[in-house]
Every structure is written in C-alpha cells, then in structure tokens.
Design an enzyme around this catalytic site. Structure first.
Site, PDB file in Angstrom:
ATOM      1  N   TYR A 204       0.891  -1.089  -0.005  1.00  0.00           N
ATOM      2  CA  TYR A 204      -0.113   0.113  -0.015  1.00  0.00           C
ATOM      3  C   TYR A 204       1.057   1.231  -0.064  1.00  0.00           C
ATOM      4  CZ  TYR A 204       0.718   0.234   4.944  1.00  0.00           C
ATOM      5  OH  TYR A 204       1.166   0.121   6.508  1.00  0.00           O
ATOM      6  N   THR A 272       5.883   4.109   0.078  1.00  0.00           N
ATOM      7  CA  THR A 272       5.493   2.938  -0.175  1.00  0.00           C
ATOM      8  C   THR A 272       5.561   1.913   1.039  1.00  0.00           C
ATOM      9  OG1 THR A 272       7.842   2.070  -0.635  1.00  0.00           O
ATOM     10  CG2 THR A 272       6.518   2.831  -2.474  1.00  0.00           C
ATOM     11  N   GLU A 273       4.870   0.892   1.239  1.00  0.00           N
ATOM     12  CA  GLU A 273       4.733   0.059   2.189  1.00  0.00           C
ATOM     13  C   GLU A 273       4.467  -1.407   1.527  1.00  0.00           C
ATOM     14  OE1 GLU A 273       5.095   0.680   5.305  1.00  0.00           O
ATOM     15  OE2 GLU A 273       5.079   2.829   5.575  1.00  0.00           O
ATOM     16  N   VAL A 274       5.685  -2.204   1.586  1.00  0.00           N
ATOM     17  CA  VAL A 274       5.719  -3.668   1.205  1.00  0.00           C
ATOM     18  C   VAL A 274       5.546  -4.362   2.476  1.00  0.00           C
ATOM     19  CG1 VAL A 274       7.302  -5.289   0.111  1.00  0.00           C
ATOM     20  CG2 VAL A 274       7.116  -3.150  -0.664  1.00  0.00           C
TER      21      VAL A 274
END
Length: 312
Positions: A204, A272-274
């Site tokens: 997300y 970003t969030e992985v």
C-alpha cells in the site's frame, strides 16, 4: 502475540536514560551494512556518482552514509529523490532502492536528475530495528533541529535541492514485527498502553493529506499490482488505522508528523509499504515491487508536467 508487559520499563512511565540504555544493550548485530549495502554501492560507482553525505558515529561503530547520483547532472532537469532504509529493518526499502539504480536508473538518463539514499539508518539495518541507538524513530524526526542524526544528515543533503524535487518516493515495509515488537516497544517507551492493531496483507501507499495526488498514487498501485498483491482494507475500511481513500492508498500529514516523504517541496510524493511476511510474496518480489513503484512514480510525473508545475 502476548499481553505481557514489554520487558523494559515500568508500565505507565516513559523511559529515561536507564531504560534506553537497557534497550540498547539488547540490540545485537544480525547482518552487515558493509557486506549487504556498501559492497553493492561500490559496484555502481562506474556508472553513477557516489558521494558520502554524512557519517554516524555510534561507538564502537561508525557508518558512512552514501548517496548515488546521476552522472552528468544537469541543473535544468527536474530532480527525483529516492530514499530507503529510513527504518533500517525494512529490508526491501534498502535493496529495492539499489535494484532500481542497478536495473532502471539508466532509463532516465538525460530526463531527470536522480539522487538515491538507499540506507538512511545503517545502525538499524544491522540490528533489524526501527529505531536508532537512542530509541528514536528517524521517520518521526525529519524536522528542524532533528534529534536523530540519520534524519539530520539526509535533510542537509537534500536542503539545496528541496524546491527542485519533482518526485520523492520513500521506500518502506510494514512487517509482522511491527505488532510483535516495534509498537509494543513504542508504547513502553512513551509510557502508554499498547493497543494491538492489524497488519495488512499486501502493498500500500501513504499519500500526503495536505497535498494529495490521487492519480499519481493510482498509477503506482497499478504498476505494483503486476508484481505483488495490493493490501485490502480491514473490516473498518482502514489500513493500519487510517481510512483507505482509494485501493491500497491511505493519507498522512507527512510534514507535520516529521516523516521522510515530507522533506521536500515535491508535488509528487509517496511512501511505499511492502509486506514481506506474506506467504504470497518472496523477497525478490518485494524488491521488485519497490523498484516498480519508483519507475511508475517517475513515469507519471514526467507525463504530467502541467500538474507538477501547478503543485510547486
């Protein structure tokens, strides 16, 4: 998950110097910044300009901080800032930034000036931790007179360019250890009660609530969806406690919160969030997702210069 008190400190009482020292004594080196990061940067010197923008002296360790820049920098071109490893434990942020430089940066030669700081927090990288040795979160410390040397060094690097940056993309991860270790530690440090949350399964983005760019965020989500899955909202319509404003997108007030993505005047910015702990994602996918996000961010900004000019 356990309801037991965090092993350091007294419930309801913020930490003092003794608790910070006790916490720091429990942190052990688990991987090598020199081997994993600096050795890769060395391989890029033949194609890019590499400069040391600071040094962290945490006795007995000392960590040089490096930025990778476009060779043939041209002042008339827009600047793109890529940051990784602001939270040192977030592995794909570091290696995704390096992968972008190695495999994709040449595609933008003569179109943008790139500046990449792949590992902002090497002490945290080696110890797989969110904080620096003083139990400070660098990603809440990007403000004037920052107490975090990691944040202050990056801000000094960016200061001459902050009003010329077109895109800033800050590469992060949300991990299961956010709930098992880091948020309980934060609550203990601040003398607050820990309230369990829910880790989203998937990628997300965090947009800037003060200057949102929804089309920009959608373009990144669409590109990353080809690499790894996008996080759904929880039963409340939220991701990590914030309303999902579009598929895979939430918003924070980046600058007031002292977040890295708020350090420039870039009209296009995102975090970003992985999710590396998903059974549906490999480490290779996580790195590729970060690199894909960077490429999509640059591509969108270059295709929408009028919007960029209006936002600056």
């Amino acid at each position: 998950m356990t309801d037991a008190p965090y092993p350091i400190g007294t419930p309801g009482r913020p930490w003092g110097a003794g608790e910070v020292a006790a916490w720091r004594s429990r942190q052990t080196v688990q991987r090598s910044y020199k081997t994993d990061v600096l050795s890769v940067i060395e391989t890029l010197r033949s194609r890019f300009d590499v400069s040391e923008y600071g040094r962290l002296d945490y006795a007995p360790d000392s960590y040089p901080l490096f930025a990778i820049k476009s060779r043939g920098w041209r002042d008339e071109l827009p600047c793109v800032l890529v940051t990784g490893g602001v939270h040192g434990y977030e592995t794909s942020g570091v290696h995704g930034a390096l992968q972008f430089v190695d495999r994709h940066a040449a595609d933008y030669a003569g179109r943008v000036n790139l500046i990449v700081a792949p590992c902002v927090s090497p002490w945290g990288y080696e110890r797989i931790h969110r904080w620096n040795p003083d139990a400070l979160d660098p990603n809440r410390s990007f403000r004037d007179d920052s107490p975090a040397p990691e944040s202050a060094a990056l801000m000094r690097l960016v200061a001459p360019l902050r009003d010329r940056v077109l895109v800033h993309i800050d590469l992060h991860e949300t991990t299961d250890t956010d709930e098992s270790e880091f948020r309980p530690a934060l609550a203990a440090r601040d003398g607050k009660a820990y309230e369990p949350g829910e880790i989203p399964d998937g990628f997300y983005l965090v947009d800037d609530s003060e200057h949102p760019q929804p089309a920009f965020q959608r373009a990144i989500i669409a590109a990353v969806a080809k690499v790894t899955h996008i996080a759904p909202a929880d039963a409340k319509g939220e991701i990590i406690g914030s309303p999902m404003v579009a598929p895979g997108v939430i918003e924070y007030a980046l600058k007031p919160l002292g977040l890295c993505a708020g350090i420039t005047g870039a009209p296009y910015k995102t975090t970003t969030e992985v999710y590396p702990d998903s059974p549906r994602a490999t480490p290779e996918q996580c790195n590729a997702a970060q690199a894909a996000a960077v490429c999509a961010a640059i591509d969108f900004a270059l295709a929408h210069p009028a919007v960029a000019s209006a936002g600056r």
